[in-house]
Scaffold this motif. Structure first.
Motif, short mmCIF file in Angstrom:
data_model
loop_
_atom_site.label_atom_id
_atom_site.label_comp_id
_atom_site.label_asym_id
_atom_site.label_seq_id
_atom_site.Cartn_x
_atom_site.Cartn_y
_atom_site.Cartn_z
N ASP A 15 0.86 -1.18 0.00
CA ASP A 15 0.00 0.00 0.00
C ASP A 15 0.90 1.24 0.00
N PRO A 16 0.61 2.23 -0.82
CA PRO A 16 1.45 3.44 -0.86
C PRO A 16 1.16 4.39 0.30
N ARG A 17 0.27 3.99 1.21
CA ARG A 17 -0.10 4.85 2.33
C ARG A 17 0.27 4.19 3.66
N TYR A 18 0.42 5.03 4.68
CA TYR A 18 0.58 4.52 6.04
C TYR A 18 -0.73 3.89 6.48
N THR A 19 -0.71 3.12 7.55
CA THR A 19 -1.94 2.55 8.09
C THR A 19 -2.78 3.70 8.66
N LYS A 20 -4.07 3.44 8.79
CA LYS A 20 -4.98 4.46 9.35
C LYS A 20 -4.56 4.83 10.77
N VAL A 21 -4.15 3.86 11.55
CA VAL A 21 -3.70 4.14 12.92
C VAL A 21 -2.50 5.08 12.89
N ALA A 22 -1.50 4.78 12.06
CA ALA A 22 -0.31 5.64 11.97
C ALA A 22 -0.67 7.04 11.48
N ILE A 23 -1.58 7.12 10.52
CA ILE A 23 -1.99 8.43 9.98
C ILE A 23 -2.64 9.27 11.07
N TRP A 24 -3.59 8.68 11.80
CA TRP A 24 -4.28 9.45 12.84
C TRP A 24 -3.36 9.81 13.99
N LEU A 25 -2.48 8.90 14.38
CA LEU A 25 -1.50 9.24 15.42
C LEU A 25 -0.60 10.38 14.96
N LEU A 170 5.14 20.42 1.71
CA LEU A 170 4.59 21.34 0.70
C LEU A 170 5.42 21.30 -0.59
N LYS A 171 6.73 21.19 -0.45
CA LYS A 171 7.60 21.07 -1.63
C LYS A 171 7.24 19.81 -2.42
N HIS A 172 7.11 18.69 -1.72
CA HIS A 172 6.77 17.43 -2.40
C HIS A 172 5.40 17.53 -3.08
N GLN A 173 4.47 18.23 -2.44
CA GLN A 173 3.12 18.31 -2.99
C GLN A 173 3.03 19.26 -4.19
N PHE A 174 3.60 20.46 -4.05
CA PHE A 174 3.35 21.50 -5.05
C PHE A 174 4.46 21.70 -6.07
N PHE A 175 5.69 21.32 -5.73
CA PHE A 175 6.79 21.47 -6.68
C PHE A 175 7.16 20.15 -7.34
N ASP A 176 7.38 19.12 -6.50
CA ASP A 176 7.75 17.81 -7.04
C ASP A 176 6.55 17.06 -7.59
N ARG A 177 5.39 17.29 -7.01
CA ARG A 177 4.14 16.60 -7.39
C ARG A 177 4.33 15.09 -7.46
N ASN A 178 4.99 14.55 -6.42
CA ASN A 178 5.30 13.12 -6.43
C ASN A 178 4.36 12.27 -5.57
N GLY A 179 3.32 12.88 -5.02
CA GLY A 179 2.33 12.12 -4.26
C GLY A 179 2.76 11.71 -2.87
N LEU A 180 3.90 12.20 -2.40
CA LEU A 180 4.41 11.79 -1.10
C LEU A 180 3.44 12.17 0.02
N ILE A 181 2.84 13.32 -0.08
CA ILE A 181 1.94 13.80 0.98
C ILE A 181 0.70 12.91 1.09
N GLY A 182 0.33 12.25 0.01
CA GLY A 182 -0.84 11.35 0.01
C GLY A 182 -0.66 10.16 0.93
N ARG A 183 0.58 9.81 1.24
CA ARG A 183 0.84 8.67 2.14
C ARG A 183 0.30 8.93 3.54
N MET A 184 0.14 10.22 3.89
CA MET A 184 -0.28 10.58 5.24
C MET A 184 -1.62 11.32 5.26
N ASN A 185 -2.32 11.33 4.13
CA ASN A 185 -3.62 12.00 4.04
C ASN A 185 -4.68 11.18 4.77
N PRO A 186 -5.32 11.76 5.81
CA PRO A 186 -6.30 10.98 6.57
C PRO A 186 -7.61 10.76 5.83
N PHE A 187 -7.80 11.43 4.72
CA PHE A 187 -9.07 11.32 3.99
C PHE A 187 -8.85 10.59 2.68
#
Length: 187
Positions: A15-25, A170-187
């Motif tokens: 899975d390219p995302r952290y677990t829900k528990v890790a995200i919420w913590l 923010l750099k990864h999201q808006f400049f690199d656009r590599n989806g890294l921030i999505g790994r920790m998106n709670p939604f």
């Protein structure tokens, strides 16, 4: 080693995302840390009673951060983080690991130093009116003074690290656009 608890059926790719528990913590701890930095820095020059009430919340939040960080570390021991995006430069991977290690150290040392400081200063910590946190050091003015200074240095280090972390996300999201921030998106 355990796989991501939120991953799909057995045999699928990680899975390219952290677990829900890790995200919420992550988010609860992160918001508590930011609130605590604000309480410590923004209430300094307020009237004494306002500052005292803010510091009572600051102390209780610190104990909560310590407890939640221990839970997060225990969770991470059994749940592998998702892989970095393939497009992420190789030099950023070890740097990311170092920053995360520093976060874990600060998330333990900062509230622990505050707890020992308050114990040495013989000022019990009230946990949101629910109970009094037991002291973990004998009263000692010298120890309290030393830990006050160390706690402030650790707090400023945390502020710098949080700022770096947010700017990197923010750099990864808006400049690199590599989806890294999505790994920790709670939604």
């Amino acid at each position: 080693m355990a796989t991501n608890a939120d991953a799909g059926p057995a045999g699928t790719t990680a899975d390219p995302r952290y677990t829900k528990v890790a995200i919420w913590l992550h988010w609860v701890i992160g918001l508590a840390v930011i609130a605590n930095i604000g309480l410590a820095m923004l209430t300094e020059d307020m009237p004494r009673e306002t500052h005292r009430a803010a510091m009572a919340t600051h102390k209780a939040l610190g104990i909560a951060v310590l407890f939640l960080t221990i839970v997060l570390i225990l969770w991470r021991l059994g749940h592998k983080p998702p892989p970095y995006p393939a497009a992420m430069p190789a030099w950023q991977r070890p740097l990311s690991k170092i920053v995360h290690l520093l976060f874990y150290l600060l998330l333990i040392l900062l509230p622990l130093s505050g707890w020992v400081w308050m114990s040495a200063a013989d000022r019990p910590v009230d946990f949101f009116g629910l109970f009094t946190v037991p002291s973990i050091a004998a009263p000692s003015k010298a120890l309290a003074d030393t830990l006050h200074d160390r706690h402030e240095v650790l707090g400023l280090t945390m502020l710098a690290l949080v700022t770096l972390h947010i700017l990197a996300a923010l750099k990864h999201q808006f400049f690199d656009r590599n989806g890294l921030i999505g790994r920790m998106n709670p939604f």
